[in-house]
Design a protein around this motif. Sequence first.
Motif, PDB file in Angstrom:
ATOM      1  N   LEU A  80      52.944  53.919  34.677  1.00 21.94           N
ATOM      2  CA  LEU A  80      52.861  55.547  34.082  1.00 21.94           C
ATOM      3  C   LEU A  80      53.005  56.684  34.487  1.00 21.94           C
ATOM      4  N   ALA A  81      52.093  56.886  35.530  1.00 16.59           N
ATOM      5  CA  ALA A  81      51.701  58.167  36.175  1.00 16.59           C
ATOM      6  C   ALA A  81      53.102  58.926  36.372  1.00 16.59           C
ATOM      7  N   ALA A  82      53.751  57.101  37.248  1.00 19.42           N
ATOM      8  CA  ALA A  82      54.600  58.325  37.824  1.00 19.42           C
ATOM      9  C   ALA A  82      56.067  57.543  37.716  1.00 19.42           C
ATOM     10  N   PRO A  83      57.086  57.494  37.126  1.00 16.12           N
ATOM     11  CA  PRO A  83      57.824  56.711  36.893  1.00 16.12           C
ATOM     12  C   PRO A  83      58.598  56.745  37.581  1.00 16.12           C
ATOM     13  N   ARG A  84      59.239  55.467  38.360  1.00 19.38           N
ATOM     14  CA  ARG A  84      60.613  55.325  39.318  1.00 19.38           C
ATOM     15  C   ARG A  84      60.858  54.652  38.761  1.00 19.38           C
ATOM     16  N   PHE A  85      62.052  54.200  39.032  1.00 20.92           N
ATOM     17  CA  PHE A  85      62.858  53.128  39.346  1.00 20.92           C
ATOM     18  C   PHE A  85      63.191  52.013  40.853  1.00 20.92           C
ATOM     19  N   THR A  86      62.530  50.869  40.554  1.00 22.51           N
ATOM     20  CA  THR A  86      62.373  50.026  41.600  1.00 22.51           C
ATOM     21  C   THR A  86      62.829  48.680  41.710  1.00 22.51           C
ATOM     22  N   PRO A  87      64.005  48.329  42.638  1.00 23.70           N
ATOM     23  CA  PRO A  87      64.097  46.726  42.470  1.00 23.70           C
ATOM     24  C   PRO A  87      63.377  45.996  41.530  1.00 23.70           C
ATOM     25  N   ALA A  88      62.095  46.068  41.981  1.00 24.03           N
ATOM     26  CA  ALA A  88      60.914  45.001  41.015  1.00 24.03           C
ATOM     27  C   ALA A  88      60.768  44.761  39.242  1.00 24.03           C
ATOM     28  N   LEU A  89      61.010  46.724  39.244  1.00 23.34           N
ATOM     29  CA  LEU A  89      61.323  46.959  38.042  1.00 23.34           C
ATOM     30  C   LEU A  89      62.508  46.300  37.395  1.00 23.34           C
TER      31      LEU A  89
ATOM     32  N   ARG B  52      75.452  46.659  28.888  1.00 23.67           N
ATOM     33  CA  ARG B  52      76.464  46.250  29.939  1.00 23.67           C
ATOM     34  C   ARG B  52      76.269  47.676  31.552  1.00 23.67           C
ATOM     35  N   GLU B  53      75.812  48.951  30.211  1.00 18.91           N
ATOM     36  CA  GLU B  53      76.426  50.167  30.508  1.00 18.91           C
ATOM     37  C   GLU B  53      74.728  50.005  31.946  1.00 18.91           C
ATOM     38  N   VAL B  54      73.270  49.634  31.426  1.00 17.72           N
ATOM     39  CA  VAL B  54      72.154  49.541  32.050  1.00 17.72           C
ATOM     40  C   VAL B  54      72.463  49.117  33.310  1.00 17.72           C
ATOM     41  N   GLU B  55      73.540  47.581  33.632  1.00 18.00           N
ATOM     42  CA  GLU B  55      73.937  46.593  34.630  1.00 18.00           C
ATOM     43  C   GLU B  55      74.785  47.848  35.251  1.00 18.00           C
ATOM     44  N   ARG B  56      75.449  48.089  34.883  1.00 12.42           N
ATOM     45  CA  ARG B  56      76.622  48.921  35.237  1.00 12.42           C
ATOM     46  C   ARG B  56      75.729  50.300  36.573  1.00 12.42           C
ATOM     47  N   HIS B  57      74.902  50.655  36.310  1.00 11.21           N
ATOM     48  CA  HIS B  57      74.142  51.222  37.185  1.00 11.21           C
ATOM     49  C   HIS B  57      72.868  50.622  37.747  1.00 11.21           C
ATOM     50  N   GLY B  58      72.994  49.370  38.020  1.00  9.04           N
ATOM     51  CA  GLY B  58      71.776  48.740  38.786  1.00  9.04           C
ATOM     52  C   GLY B  58      70.519  48.138  38.083  1.00  9.04           C
ATOM     53  N   GLY B  59      70.556  48.764  37.090  1.00 11.97           N
ATOM     54  CA  GLY B  59      69.381  48.289  36.084  1.00 11.97           C
ATOM     55  C   GLY B  59      68.491  49.438  35.515  1.00 11.97           C
ATOM     56  N   ASN B  60      68.890  50.119  36.822  1.00 14.61           N
ATOM     57  CA  ASN B  60      68.335  51.832  36.598  1.00 14.61           C
ATOM     58  C   ASN B  60      68.516  52.532  35.118  1.00 14.61           C
ATOM     59  N   SER B  61      67.416  52.500  34.400  1.00 14.19           N
ATOM     60  CA  SER B  61      67.289  53.122  33.012  1.00 14.19           C
ATOM     61  C   SER B  61      66.129  53.942  32.889  1.00 14.19           C
TER      62      SER B  61
ATOM     63  N   ALA C 142      58.701  56.127  29.345  1.00 11.88           N
ATOM     64  CA  ALA C 142      57.121  56.214  30.386  1.00 11.88           C
ATOM     65  C   ALA C 142      57.102  57.740  30.253  1.00 11.88           C
ATOM     66  N   ARG C 143      57.619  58.792  30.204  1.00  7.13           N
ATOM     67  CA  ARG C 143      57.616  60.071  30.387  1.00  7.13           C
ATOM     68  C   ARG C 143      56.656  60.506  29.259  1.00  7.13           C
ATOM     69  N   ALA C 144      57.051  59.617  28.055  1.00  9.28           N
ATOM     70  CA  ALA C 144      56.055  60.194  26.390  1.00  9.28           C
ATOM     71  C   ALA C 144      55.159  59.354  26.603  1.00  9.28           C
TER      72      ALA C 144
ATOM     73  N   THR D 293      67.611  46.131  23.582  1.00  8.60           N
ATOM     74  CA  THR D 293      68.425  46.687  24.109  1.00  8.60           C
ATOM     75  C   THR D 293      67.987  48.085  24.462  1.00  8.60           C
ATOM     76  N   ASN D 294      67.337  48.710  22.618  1.00  5.46           N
ATOM     77  CA  ASN D 294      66.839  50.188  23.257  1.00  5.46           C
ATOM     78  C   ASN D 294      65.337  50.661  24.051  1.00  5.46           C
ATOM     79  N   ILE D 295      64.880  49.053  24.479  1.00  5.13           N
ATOM     80  CA  ILE D 295      63.696  49.164  24.971  1.00  5.13           C
ATOM     81  C   ILE D 295      64.688  49.239  26.850  1.00  5.13           C
ATOM     82  N   VAL D 296      65.402  48.880  26.802  1.00  3.19           N
ATOM     83  CA  VAL D 296      66.105  48.615  28.088  1.00  3.19           C
ATOM     84  C   VAL D 296      66.748  50.014  28.688  1.00  3.19           C
ATOM     85  N   ARG D 297      66.798  49.917  26.950  1.00  3.23           N
ATOM     86  CA  ARG D 297      67.976  51.908  27.425  1.00  3.23           C
ATOM     87  C   ARG D 297      67.270  52.753  27.768  1.00  3.23           C
ATOM     88  N   ASP D 298      66.339  52.627  26.768  1.00  5.78           N
ATOM     89  CA  ASP D 298      64.749  53.715  27.201  1.00  5.78           C
ATOM     90  C   ASP D 298      63.671  54.163  28.241  1.00  5.78           C
ATOM     91  N   VAL D 299      63.300  53.254  29.267  1.00  3.91           N
ATOM     92  CA  VAL D 299      62.626  52.442  29.457  1.00  3.91           C
ATOM     93  C   VAL D 299      61.633  53.910  30.481  1.00  3.91           C
TER      94      VAL D 299
END
Length: 339
Positions: free
Chosen positions: A187-196, A241-250, A164-166, A154-160
């Motif tokens: 890692l060079a340019a962290p951004r959320f995508t549906p695949a991620l 569940r909070e991550v899911e409410r944000h569409g999986g975008n962490s 990455a920025r670290a 859960t920590n890993i999911v929350r802090d993706v």
Amino acid sequence: MAACRALLRGGSRTFFAASLLLPARVRDPACAIYAFCRLADDAIDLDADPAAALARLHDRLDRAYAGRPHAIAADRAFAEAVAHHAIPRALPEALLDGFLWDAEMRRYPDLATLHGYAARVAGTVGVMMALLMRSRDPHVLARACDLGVAMQLTNIVRDVGEDARAGRLYLPLDWLAAVGVDPDAFLAAPRFTPALGTVIAALLAEADRLYRRAEAGIARLPASCRAGIGAARLIYAEIGREVERHGGNSVDRRAVVPTRRKLALLAASAARTASWSTARLDDEPLPATRFLVEAALAVPRHGRSRNDLDSRIAWLVGLYDRLERRDRTGRLAMARVVR
């Protein structure tokens, strides 16, 4: 203990809140273990030479397990906790190894190797907590590992995004490859995508599977401890569940459970844990956590080992010697005043 409680309160509001539901006989040594682990994590993470920092931490472990801890509040409380509850040294040693893996910025080829990391940085804590509650049933210990690993996933999911920025990446590399996500490019340019998002959802599903397995172990803990551990399980799962409410975008935002929701879960924990079944108690431990269960079972169920007793006796002899010298010094000073 006051210093340890302050570290817990400032370092993890979730665990601090859940700890308030535990009896003092468990809460105090749990705070001690958290404080030592918190300082150890920082010592490795913030040092320019993590290997040298690890060597110094092993020296601190040596001193703590010999009953002669450094003059640091967390070390002194930790030494008392591990001696009184017969916590094998293999557990905090494995935890330190996990902290070093963090500092080395390791990547994990698949879920099994990620389980190995989570076993070290969180499964160890689950086992130590079970030992504080005097639970040495191998099945309960296995479920305690499940809970720790689930929380770390859960920590890993929350802090993706934050990781990455670290420059850190904990998501299984084979899962990323399967959906076409290049780790270095991410890692060079962290951004959320549906695949991620599909990888994040899959890791959340694995965490939820382990949370469900852990319920059987929580149901077998002493009655006075179930609500506190159950609250930690419920609140941590709610981060997912909070991550899911944000569409999986962490990546662009960090999921936080609102205080009101945490309080509701704390209030509900006793009733929820009472309904949890022990049907899955006998499930085999994860391959990555089996060594932790075996390490805990290697220590006698009742009383301390011979080495533990010897070190404790040596500590007590030293204490009485120091008190006697202090008393003698005080009498000499008083005699000079009288003269």
